[in-house]
Design an enzyme around this catalytic site. Sequence first.
Site, PDB file in Angstrom:
ATOM      1  CB  SER A  65      -0.990  -0.007   1.323  1.00  0.00           C
ATOM      2  OG  SER A  65      -1.604  -1.209   1.354  1.00  0.00           O
TER       3      SER A  65
HETATM    4  N1  SAH Z   1      -0.743  -4.769   3.712  1.00  0.00           N
HETATM    5  C1  SAH Z   1      -0.371  -5.338   2.215  1.00  0.00           C
HETATM    6  C2  SAH Z   1      -0.631  -5.150   1.235  1.00  0.00           C
HETATM    7  C3  SAH Z   1      -1.344  -5.886   0.487  1.00  0.00           C
HETATM    8  S1  SAH Z   1      -2.726  -6.144  -0.955  1.00  0.00           S
HETATM    9  C4  SAH Z   1       1.166  -5.227   2.297  1.00  0.00           C
HETATM   10  O1  SAH Z   1       1.565  -4.201   3.676  1.00  0.00           O
HETATM   11  O2  SAH Z   1       2.022  -4.917   1.530  1.00  0.00           O
HETATM   12  C5  SAH Z   1      -4.043  -7.194  -0.223  1.00  0.00           C
HETATM   13  C6  SAH Z   1      -3.434  -8.080  -0.036  1.00  0.00           C
HETATM   14  O3  SAH Z   1      -4.628  -9.576   1.074  1.00  0.00           O
HETATM   15  C7  SAH Z   1      -2.898  -9.521  -1.214  1.00  0.00           C
HETATM   16  O4  SAH Z   1      -1.515  -9.175  -1.003  1.00  0.00           O
HETATM   17  C8  SAH Z   1      -3.816 -10.090  -0.741  1.00  0.00           C
HETATM   18  O5  SAH Z   1      -3.121 -11.792  -2.056  1.00  0.00           O
HETATM   19  C9  SAH Z   1      -4.236 -10.800   0.320  1.00  0.00           C
HETATM   20  N2  SAH Z   1      -6.049 -11.125   0.176  1.00  0.00           N
HETATM   21  C10 SAH Z   1      -6.851 -10.533  -1.211  1.00  0.00           C
HETATM   22  N3  SAH Z   1      -8.199 -11.559  -0.768  1.00  0.00           N
HETATM   23  C11 SAH Z   1      -8.068 -12.372   1.127  1.00  0.00           C
HETATM   24  C12 SAH Z   1      -8.699 -13.052   1.992  1.00  0.00           C
HETATM   25  N4  SAH Z   1      -9.449 -14.110   1.631  1.00  0.00           N
HETATM   26  N5  SAH Z   1      -7.585 -13.435   2.722  1.00  0.00           N
HETATM   27  C13 SAH Z   1      -6.305 -12.993   3.180  1.00  0.00           C
HETATM   28  N6  SAH Z   1      -5.613 -12.188   2.162  1.00  0.00           N
HETATM   29  C14 SAH Z   1      -6.663 -12.155   1.089  1.00  0.00           C
END
Ligand code: SAH
Length: 202
Positions: A52
Amino acid sequence: MLTELLQQRGIRDPDVLRVMGDTPRHLFVPESLREFSYDDHPVAIGYGATISQPYIVAVMTTMLRLTPAHRVLEIGTGSGYQAAILSQLAAQVYTVEIVPELAQSAEEILRELGYTNVAVRSGDGNLGWPEEAPFDRIILTAAPEEIPETLIDQLAPGGRLVAPVGIKTDQDLLVLDKGADGSIQTRKAGSVLFIPMQRSGS
Ligand code: SAH
């Protein structure tokens, strides 16, 4: 550098500024994209995920109002960067990632960098982490269409959940507070753009 940028954009919380200034964000970004690590943009990290934008990490972290005693659940580990920030402001972080490869690489980098109070699980975040519930704070970093009831159930009385909620480009950042009596209050705190949270079984 990052601290100055965040201050210019209105981030005031000294703990959030300090921790984000101290955390090597470039180490959470794929090597080929490292030059963009400290720009105020999300960066692709593979598997359709992004790390993010720093400003949004700062806003959501501030909204959580963490104390060193808190146990925090994060849904959407991605790179592990948000988890690293949380881990420096709370007692223990539990983070769930649906893509096993991302969960594994995040776990490795968090361990290498010495963030020992983070537990990473590969699985579906819609289920939360029942064995470790309840949590004082919950943060979603992928956007569901609605906040999963299971996650609200795993929030402790007096707890707060912060999440992007909505469809595609129409998402609100929601702050949900659970009162000591279990009552729920929700307010909108701006527009955001996160990748969609995968639904159970999809
Ligand atoms: N917090 C992260 C940003 C993540 S982007 C950082 O600091 O880098 C969103 C993430 O959510 C992605 O990696 C995606 O694979 C995950 N995601 C999507 N749906 C999900 C679910 N149902 N359960 C767990 N993770 C999920």
